[in-house]
Design a protein around this motif. Sequence first.
Motif, PDB file in Angstrom:
ATOM      1  N   PRO A  20       0.836  -1.208   0.000  1.00 17.15           N
ATOM      2  CA  PRO A  20       0.000   0.000   0.000  1.00 17.15           C
ATOM      3  C   PRO A  20       0.871   1.259   0.000  1.00 17.15           C
TER       4      PRO A  20
ATOM      5  N   GLN B 298      -3.660  -1.177   6.362  1.00 16.75           N
ATOM      6  CA  GLN B 298      -2.999  -0.808   5.104  1.00 16.75           C
ATOM      7  C   GLN B 298      -1.829   0.121   5.394  1.00 16.75           C
TER       8      GLN B 298
ATOM      9  N   PRO C 236      -5.201  -7.871  -2.245  1.00 18.57           N
ATOM     10  CA  PRO C 236      -6.560  -7.317  -2.250  1.00 18.57           C
ATOM     11  C   PRO C 236      -7.633  -8.349  -2.579  1.00 18.57           C
TER      12      PRO C 236
ATOM     13  N   GLN D 169      -6.429  -0.298  -5.426  1.00 21.36           N
ATOM     14  CA  GLN D 169      -6.571  -1.742  -5.251  1.00 21.36           C
ATOM     15  C   GLN D 169      -7.900  -2.279  -5.765  1.00 21.36           C
ATOM     16  N   TYR D 170      -8.930  -1.443  -5.790  1.00 16.02           N
ATOM     17  CA  TYR D 170     -10.246  -1.916  -6.214  1.00 16.02           C
ATOM     18  C   TYR D 170     -10.841  -0.987  -7.268  1.00 16.02           C
TER      19      TYR D 170
END
Lengths: 615, 264
Positions: free
Chosen positions: A45, A232, A244, A448-449
């Motif tokens: 992260p 994170q 993730p 990450q998403y």
Amino acid sequence: MQLTSTGQKTVRIIGGLAVIAAIGFGLKYAASHGYGRQIMRAIVPEKVSGLDAGSDIGNGFATGSGTVAFAGLPSDRPADLPGAPEVRINFWAWNSQMGCLYSNGGPVTTEGSLMAKQGIKVRIDRQDDNTQLMAQLTALAKGLHDGQAQPREGIHFIGIMGDGSGAFLAALNKQLIDSFGEDYRAEIVGSCGYSRGEDKLMGPQKWRDNPQSMRGAVVAGVLRDGDWNIAQRFMGDNGIPNNPDETTYDPNAVNWVNTSSYVEAAEKYVANYCEDRRVVENGKATGQTRRVCVDGIVTWTPADVTAAKGRGGIVSIVSTKEYTSQMPHVIIGIHKWNQQNRQTVEKMLTAFLQGGDQVLHHPQALTRAAQISQQIYNESGADAAYWEKYYRGVTEPDKTGVPVDLGGSKANNLADNLVLFGLAPGTTPETSRFRATYTVFGNIVSQQYPDLVPSVPPIDQILDVSYLQAVAQRAGGAQTAAAAAETNTYTGSGNVSRVVGRRNVSITFETGSATFTPEAEQQLQQLFDELSINSLAVEIHGHTDNVGNPDANQQLSEDRALAVKQWLEQRSASTFPQGRIRIFAHGPTQPIESNRTAEGRAANRRVEIVIGTNS
Amino acid sequence: MPSLGPALRPNQWVPQRTYATMAAAWAALVILLWLFGAGIFPSPARVLEALRNLTASQGLIGELLTSLTLFAEALAVAVAISFTLAYLSVVPALRPIVTALTKARFLSLVGFTFVFTIWFSGGHALKLALLVFGISAFLLTSMVDVVASVPTEKLDHARTLRMGDWRVVWEVVVLGQMGPAFDAIRQNAAMGWMMLTMVEGLVRGEGGIGTMLVDQQKHFNLAAIVAVQGVFLIAGFFQDAFLGWLKSVLVPSAALVTARGKGG
């Protein structure tokens, strides 16, 4: 050919089963040829800097010299305020709102309360469901859009955590702007308080002693929530990758069991939850499956108490006690309504922040606020004493007798708000703690998403500080108001006694000098943002390779560490007060790679950042 | 165009074509409402866009397969358990316990999930156990009624044919009630779809469309939510059709006794 009825039946059954099989295999084929779930790759992260200020956390926070006179306790009788503007609010059951609740005197504004003195009628209800919060704000926007100046449906304000506000507002504002237009977006207008210890990463003691031992761990918690952010950040501070993908297991990263709530996270640990996972390494499936169990959790009070008392064996690894600025509470309303009701918003904020001062300075106000918390939150088994105890924060033995830190929150006054949003003297909106926490954690989620949260809205679209500025103006200007903001003092010299994070950062200098390269500006800004979300003491260690004169190298490493320190302090004296940053020069004495190769020498010319406490 | 007269009076039979026309008219009305009166509800274009995105980059098809497999497994186990228990309720000594088990359908699973986690320690077994528990409680209730509704004369008739007690159960209760038994499965399988989101939200390690739905809901992606719900509907529709077809093959006589058995 004639078939008997049994023959017909058999043919039809075989035919039907063939259709089912064809559908099944068709789906399977599609899933394995580009339409299946892609394996997500683990990444370290983004590191967070510039967020917090101060060490010696164990001694608590000193507040500024400004003292506040006791305003008298509110009664518990609802105030009769004929014709007063009405404001409906939904809050999570969260202790950071202690000051705001106190100002109202109860679920509805009571006689003698600070809110009644402002002539506003406020109704506060508990709501722990984010989707409901979004739906209620949407209902208010819809009423406005339909032409009602004071909509009967929906709520005017909600409170959530600032670090999660990026993801929250990304989702909500897309919906509001698409349906009603730009003016109906949700925005942040102020802050009731901070989480100061109650939100945490809990795990085995060895993670505390050696954060690298967290690699390969399985942690339960609500993904993309504030508590997950704490983990994170800890991983970012220590260079540990995050996986993730909640369906795979990466032995070199931290893996997640996603839960629907912070309470379920604790339950899963207590129940010793396990599941089978496909093992991946470097983003590729190894073909193996492994049974993994929950080793740690991210959660908050009272679920940290549940985990400690229900099973025990895990301690607080890092929490908002160390990451002090990471989780401010933020108050969110609808831009258009706020603009049309500017006075109401300002009066409400005035009362809220006066409530913060009362709770901060007068124990009897805190006790009364805890009683109001009990009324509003209506949590079974939690009396007023419970809320007060966990607001202050306690250390209690867990089921195995190990002492665990539980709870911990702080109410905010006006001055704290001015510091948080960069309006106080010595701070700027561009370098504010809120900007750092909003930006950093928004980026972590969208990086990450990307499918779920493609991006978070720019901060200028979701933050309106004009209400706070007006409140400060009336209170005698930011200079006066800021006198009573909490400040952190940094004492001691030498190394920190407890290391929270240690990692090398890439900051590039011109060869043989302590002058930054053009790329360094961005690297320093990132470091600044990361260090803004905590108030830990910072050590900057300068290292060089072994080329050239050792004495000159020693001096060079010191100059470079000093250059980084000065850059950070000039950027924000409020975030980096005197004594927060200490520098250490090691010259070529601590290589991490061989100096025989060019790559090795490049790795040895480095700046290492250590953050920690002196408690 | 046939007259609409019979279509508006109760208990009338209408030709297949008229029925299809009426169904199409209703569908058109719903789509029109969706297109022009949606307000906060995401438009069809946005839902289709979300569906395309879910399929192309988030593995919707793989997740659907995961859920269907889990669902088929749970339904098979639930049918085995419920049918066995229901058929055993013909024995008076066992009837009280079976009757007591049917009352499980009044229980909420809140809090029980923790107990189930401890029993099954999590993962696939936990999901399966919860689904089976949910479906079985309802399916057992229906099946007990199916068994109890066997007319006395049918039993007497079988006895006059000199069948033994268990042979009577096999011929009359098991084979004779196949039609209603299929209907019971069809009605109660829907319960499984309702629970799917809950169990796949509790155990997310294997994914599934329930997990997908929970994730989209957390981020308020309404278009994606509607798209996934649409997939639920389509999957449920196919499941219904499949069970209906299976019934028509295995128990062709069942369709002959209803007025609408011939379609329409």
